[in-house]
Design a protein around this motif. Structure first.
Motif, mmCIF file in Angstrom:
data_model
loop_
_atom_site.group_PDB
_atom_site.id
_atom_site.type_symbol
_atom_site.label_atom_id
_atom_site.label_comp_id
_atom_site.label_asym_id
_atom_site.label_seq_id
_atom_site.Cartn_x
_atom_site.Cartn_y
_atom_site.Cartn_z
ATOM 1 N N PRO A 244 0.654 -1.208 -0.025
ATOM 2 C CA PRO A 244 -0.024 0.194 -0.168
ATOM 3 C C PRO A 244 1.043 1.366 0.045
ATOM 4 N N LEU A 245 2.186 1.215 0.788
ATOM 5 C CA LEU A 245 2.962 2.466 0.393
ATOM 6 C C LEU A 245 3.255 2.786 -0.788
ATOM 7 N N LEU A 246 3.548 1.908 -1.717
ATOM 8 C CA LEU A 246 3.943 2.276 -2.975
ATOM 9 C C LEU A 246 2.743 2.519 -3.833
ATOM 10 N N ARG A 247 1.810 1.787 -3.792
ATOM 11 C CA ARG A 247 0.558 2.035 -4.625
ATOM 12 C C ARG A 247 -0.053 3.460 -4.116
ATOM 13 N N ALA A 248 0.184 4.030 -2.842
ATOM 14 C CA ALA A 248 -0.487 5.091 -2.623
ATOM 15 C C ALA A 248 0.211 6.277 -3.210
ATOM 16 N N SER A 249 1.540 6.085 -3.719
ATOM 17 C CA SER A 249 2.156 6.952 -4.517
ATOM 18 C C SER A 249 2.012 7.103 -5.980
ATOM 19 N N GLY A 250 0.968 5.953 -6.247
ATOM 20 C CA GLY A 250 0.484 5.891 -7.797
ATOM 21 C C GLY A 250 1.102 4.756 -8.568
ATOM 22 N N VAL A 251 1.982 4.025 -7.899
ATOM 23 C CA VAL A 251 2.736 2.938 -8.887
ATOM 24 C C VAL A 251 1.856 1.718 -8.842
ATOM 25 N N ASN A 252 1.316 1.280 -9.973
ATOM 26 C CA ASN A 252 0.627 -0.128 -10.050
ATOM 27 C C ASN A 252 1.375 -0.971 -9.987
ATOM 28 N N TYR A 253 1.669 -1.610 -8.845
ATOM 29 C CA TYR A 253 2.581 -2.933 -8.783
ATOM 30 C C TYR A 253 1.760 -3.967 -7.490
ATOM 31 N N ASP A 254 1.264 -4.672 -7.881
ATOM 32 C CA ASP A 254 0.857 -5.596 -6.866
ATOM 33 C C ASP A 254 1.054 -7.009 -7.433
ATOM 34 N N LEU A 255 1.795 -7.925 -6.504
ATOM 35 C CA LEU A 255 2.340 -9.070 -7.015
ATOM 36 C C LEU A 255 1.253 -10.311 -7.121
ATOM 37 N N ARG A 256 -0.073 -9.935 -6.712
ATOM 38 C CA ARG A 256 -1.164 -10.818 -7.153
ATOM 39 C C ARG A 256 -1.353 -10.742 -8.771
ATOM 40 N N LYS A 257 -1.242 -9.546 -9.198
ATOM 41 C CA LYS A 257 -1.448 -9.130 -10.580
ATOM 42 C C LYS A 257 0.117 -9.529 -11.496
ATOM 43 N N VAL A 258 1.049 -8.883 -10.703
ATOM 44 C CA VAL A 258 2.353 -9.131 -11.607
ATOM 45 C C VAL A 258 2.806 -10.555 -11.650
ATOM 46 N N ASP A 259 2.651 -11.284 -10.803
ATOM 47 C CA ASP A 259 2.998 -12.801 -10.594
ATOM 48 C C ASP A 259 2.260 -13.826 -10.863
ATOM 49 N N HIS A 260 0.867 -13.523 -10.537
ATOM 50 C CA HIS A 260 -0.063 -14.251 -10.594
ATOM 51 C C HIS A 260 0.143 -15.544 -9.793
ATOM 52 N N VAL B 239 -0.213 10.876 3.669
ATOM 53 C CA VAL B 239 -0.688 9.873 4.593
ATOM 54 C C VAL B 239 -2.196 9.877 4.211
ATOM 55 N N TYR B 240 -2.881 10.490 3.812
ATOM 56 C CA TYR B 240 -4.470 10.393 3.496
ATOM 57 C C TYR B 240 -4.504 9.481 2.227
ATOM 58 N N ASP B 241 -3.715 9.303 1.380
ATOM 59 C CA ASP B 241 -3.599 8.391 0.217
ATOM 60 C C ASP B 241 -3.339 7.188 0.799
ATOM 61 N N ARG B 242 -2.329 6.935 1.858
ATOM 62 C CA ARG B 242 -2.071 5.707 2.308
ATOM 63 C C ARG B 242 -3.212 4.859 3.233
ATOM 64 N N PHE B 243 -3.862 6.007 3.784
ATOM 65 C CA PHE B 243 -5.085 5.665 4.461
ATOM 66 C C PHE B 243 -6.129 5.117 3.625
ATOM 67 N N MET B 244 -6.654 5.985 2.558
ATOM 68 C CA MET B 244 -7.640 5.498 1.671
ATOM 69 C C MET B 244 -7.240 4.177 0.934
ATOM 70 N N ILE B 245 -6.148 4.101 0.744
ATOM 71 C CA ILE B 245 -5.498 2.711 -0.235
ATOM 72 C C ILE B 245 -6.084 1.490 0.789
ATOM 73 N N ARG B 246 -5.681 1.719 1.669
ATOM 74 C CA ARG B 246 -6.055 0.450 3.033
ATOM 75 C C ARG B 246 -7.495 0.266 2.831
ATOM 76 N N LEU B 247 -8.444 1.254 2.880
ATOM 77 C CA LEU B 247 -9.788 1.140 3.009
ATOM 78 C C LEU B 247 -10.217 0.420 1.604
ATOM 79 N N LEU B 248 -9.788 0.827 0.435
ATOM 80 C CA LEU B 248 -10.057 0.366 -0.804
ATOM 81 C C LEU B 248 -9.812 -0.979 -1.029
ATOM 82 N N GLU B 249 -8.594 -1.540 -0.575
ATOM 83 C CA GLU B 249 -7.869 -2.804 -0.586
ATOM 84 C C GLU B 249 -8.851 -3.595 0.125
#
Length: 393
Positions: A244-260, A279-289
């Protein structure tokens, strides 16, 4: 709040690690050096931050850890592959099941072991339940770090208790679950247990609605978190940040999608991304995930097949893989959790190494804090979401 010129200087010097490790104080002010911890009540474990202040502004910050070092990796080299599984529980002790999963995946790669379909579904189910309770707790603790009341945290604990009850019914333990085995899972899930999971999952959307209504548009929360602790995407990538720290900065990288890995390619889910990396984006990313995990759980519970939960060819006791090396990684709730193993053909690994997301994500703490107000430091730390058992190992 951050001086705009100072923050601009920080944001424009991130390429290739060419960034300022400290900023200049205003005028001739004398700096105040403060040790926050190791017993500060809001530092998420036995952790210290040595900070230099120009008034209320952070000029330098040095994270100091190691107080909980338990020699995890060396222990792993001195015992059998099977005996290391309970030790993985104690890395991120909030997420023991995903710790088991990453280690089992590395051993399976090393030994060429297959995992039955039903066991893969069970791994996804317990893994996503783990993500739900981790993100709910992370948000609750973040609000408490802000100095707010403990009400959101109690809401998170209420839902977590339901999930821990399910883990106890399945594995015999609420937190140190010791459930995964290379080649599958230790015990099968009964029909009654799966019905219990369906009941808990059915109630999670209402919890997510309640949580978001309570927090997302709160004026104080928005004022304390928006524009605070910004992590530019270039720096996040250069530092090896994940989760979530990386994705909150707008980087589309999730191993569930990358590595399958496992069977995640069978599920329809989105990867939420932030716009500002604060900090707000990191907070929101976790709620969305959290909501995406609920959607994955609904699909997995609908489609879980029957069949065995262990590869019949997997030799658990006396396991001696051929000489070689393997790296197994998963998208753990806090980021990329990986295990690197080298076999010399013996009953225990010749080399055992953990790639802990909490430790690596923590390396950008100073960069996020430079120029910020001292009152925001613990809030920024909380938004990283670390567990010291994983940082120190």
């Amino acid at each position: 709040m951050t001086n705009s010129a100072t923050q601009s200087a920080i944001n424009t010097q991130v390429e290739g690690w060419n960034r300022p490790r400290e900023i200049e104080p205003d005028g001739d002010n004398e700096l105040l050096e403060v040790a926050m911890g190791p017993h500060h009540p809001s530092t998420h474990g036995v952790f210290r931050m040595d900070v230099a202040l120009d008034g209320e502004r952070i000029i330098r910050l040095k994270p100091v850890f190691g107080y909980l070092h338990r020699n995890h990796e060396k222990l792993g080299e001195g015992q059998t592959y099977l005996a290391s599984i309970p030790y993985t529980d104690r890395l991120d002790y909030i997420c023991s099941l995903t710790n088991n999963w990453a280690y089992a995946l590395a051993v399976e790669k090393l030994g060429g072991i297959e995992v039955p379909e039903r066991a893969e579904y069970l791994r996804v189910i317990v893994g996503e339940l783990t993500r739900v309770q981790n993100h709910a707790l992370s948000v609750g603790f973040l609000i408490q770090d802000m100095g707010a009341s403990g009400t959101p945290l109690m809401y998170a604990f209420r839902e977590r208790e339901k999930i821990l009850d399910l883990f106890e019914q399945l594995t015999g333990s609420r937190m140190m679950c010791n459930y995964m085995r290379f080649g599958g899972c230790r015990v099968d899930a009964s029909a009654e247990w799966l019905d219990g999971v369906r009941k808990v999952v059915a109630g999670l959307p209402a919890f997510a609605d309640e949580y978001e209504a309570l927090l997302c548009t709160n004026e104080i929360l928005m004022a304390r978190t928006q524009g605070v602790g910004i992590l530019p995407p270039e720096l996040a990538v250069n530092a090896g940040a994940t989760g979530p720290l990386l994705r909150a900065s707008g980087v589309n990288y999730d191993l569930r999608k990358v590595d399958h890995y496992s069977i995640y390619d069978r599920f329809d889910f989105k990867v939420p991304l932030g716009d500002h990396g604060d900090v707000y984006d990191r907070f929101m990313i976790r709620l969305l995930e959290l909501r995406q995990s609920i959607w994955i759980l609904e699909q997995a519970l609908k489609d879980i097949p029957g069949g065995p939960i262990m590869d019949p060819k997997a030799k658990i006791r006396g396991f001696r893989p051929k000489p070689g090396e393997a790296y197994g990684r998963i998208e753990a709730p806090k980021g990329e959790l990986g295990f690197y193993l080298i076999s010399d053909g013996g009953p225990n690994p010749y080399r055992y190494r953990v790639r802990p997301p909490s430790l690596i994500n923590l390396t950008v703490l100073e960069d996020m804090c430079l120029g910020q107000n001292v009152a925001d430091v613990v809030l920024i730390l909380g938004s990283v979401d670390i567990v010291l058992g994983e940082v120190d190992r």
